[in-house]
Design an enzyme around this catalytic site. Sequence first.
Site, PDB file in Angstrom:
ATOM      1  N   HIS A  67       0.919  -1.274   0.132  1.00  0.00           N
ATOM      2  CA  HIS A  67      -0.049  -0.038   0.013  1.00  0.00           C
ATOM      3  C   HIS A  67       0.908   1.195  -0.133  1.00  0.00           C
ATOM      4  CE1 HIS A  67      -3.925  -2.035   0.429  1.00  0.00           C
ATOM      5  NE2 HIS A  67      -3.235  -2.896   1.320  1.00  0.00           N
ATOM      6  N   ASN A 139     -10.248  -2.985   2.375  1.00  0.00           N
ATOM      7  CA  ASN A 139      -9.963  -2.919   0.833  1.00  0.00           C
ATOM      8  C   ASN A 139     -11.278  -2.652   0.198  1.00  0.00           C
ATOM      9  OD1 ASN A 139      -7.345  -3.315   0.904  1.00  0.00           O
ATOM     10  ND2 ASN A 139      -7.563  -5.662   1.085  1.00  0.00           N
ATOM     11  N   TYR A 349       0.598  -4.599  11.758  1.00  0.00           N
ATOM     12  CA  TYR A 349       0.621  -3.094  11.446  1.00  0.00           C
ATOM     13  C   TYR A 349       1.163  -2.054  12.381  1.00  0.00           C
ATOM     14  CZ  TYR A 349      -2.304  -3.815   7.261  1.00  0.00           C
ATOM     15  OH  TYR A 349      -2.893  -4.357   5.936  1.00  0.00           O
TER      16      TYR A 349
END
Length: 498
Positions: A67, A139, A349
């Site tokens: 991303h 997404n 993350y």
Amino acid sequence: MTNEDPIERLRPAPHNSATTTAAGAPVASDDFSLQQGKQGYIGLHDVGLIDKLAHFDRERTPERVVHAKGSGAFGIFDVTEDVSAYTAADFLQPGKKTPVLARFSTVAGEKGAADTQRDPRGFALKFYTEEGNYDMVGNNTPVFFIRDAIKFPDFIHSQKRTSDTDLQSFHMRWDFWTLSPESAHQVAWLFGDRGLPSSFREMDGFSSHSYQWINAKGERFWVKYHFKTDQGIGYLSQAEADKLAGSDPEYHRRDLYQHIQDGDYPSWTLKMQIMPEAEAENYKVNPFDITKTWSQKDYPLIPVGKLTLNQIPKNFHVQIEQAAFSPSNLVRGIGFSPDKMLLGRVFSYPDTQRHRLGANFEQLPPNRPVVDVNNYSHQGPAAMEFNDPSVPTYVPNSGNGPTAQPELSAADLGRWEPHGDEPYRGYPLEHEDDDFWSQPHVLVREVMDDAARERLVSNVVGTLDEVQEPVLSRVFEYWKNIDGEVGAAIEKSYKDNH
Ligand code: NDP
């Protein structure tokens, strides 16, 4: 911590004032470094020069591994319906309005990659709620390629570049996909029209994962988020996208910013699929398998509110590049689920953000919550926030430091039945449905029409030029498993043209 509006908290740069070093001292020249004589050596003590070059040398933060190419905007989330029967989350109560940061992205491309590649789009939201930040890091697709985070690095390696020539390779991609049949649903979706949206505005956003909602009575529900575009779905043909990749690689970013600047604010209606906790056991597919959807006939979409984007960033690097979204950012009334991809992301993350932005990344402007942060973490690079000096740096303490709230139990992160306590690697036995093909088959055969199937066949065949055996034969087999006719059409079209 600050209570400033997260959208407004950038200090504006002063205009028409003297250029200074980072320490605030005026510099003598924007154009000429200091020399001894007209041809002499440059002075290391020209601190304005050194300050400028040294900062320039460090002006990139490491690119996101995935991303990397993204665009973002700020907005507001309005709750228009009453879902208090399902969640106690404060920002989801009727009438609430919450500032939001949204970031849209492609997955595999690097920071300078063209916007119009066929790829899932990231749909990441940060809600600056009065109970702390809540991130929905989704997404534009309801499913994903794999269902266990242990495969994620391999999946991404196959999407990135070969180790020898640093080229992207559809041979690698098809090799991984055909050896990972759980990818079939996402791959079928990707090569359909919605795999190449005409803009960020004209695509839906999905949590993809299942989460838990917990109401004020402590009742639990499994939920999936669907942000349905109010602009209507739009898609590009492969030929249009290929052309735009050369003529305007920033096509999607430009479209987003232009519409917001023109006052044509894009919006999405949040609708939820909500499954009572007990129904998960007997649902026809594992509801925590991210390669599967819950049929909307079984769990119809329940409206919640509207997300509207109405402000472009004032500074892309500070507000968007440094934005750090993480599914680990939860608020009261929302919990995790046993989805193994989700649980892997909850670790990965914040881990990657600590690497990319440093241990104090939560203090950066786009990441700072609008509520006070009270804890005993301190110091580390680029620390900007600090506790009142009367608060000790440890707990327990005899001072007036913050204390945890025992009434918040571990279950507030989500609670579920582990089904035994033996070490186990695999999928829940009661859902041992290695049926990789039924849902993509329904998508290709029942949701798409003849024209959409023809485009899908052409989109797939367009990626097969460099694919070698034995992968090529596996590609034909993979598609025949999804849909016999479509698989045969892909094989025929390939063979007619090679
Ligand atoms: P429904 O008929 O209730 O839903 C079909 C879904 O497919 C709708 O969400 C529709 O979105 C979406 N859709 C329409 N065209 C396309 C396309 N070209 N590519 C991708 N999605 C499209 O049936 P079910 O819920 O039983 O699902 C049937 C199949 O639809 C599933 O197997 C799955 O592949 C796909 N799907 C399911 C979703 C879900 O959450 N259940 C979400 C998206 C796709 P819209 O209403 O905006 O047209």
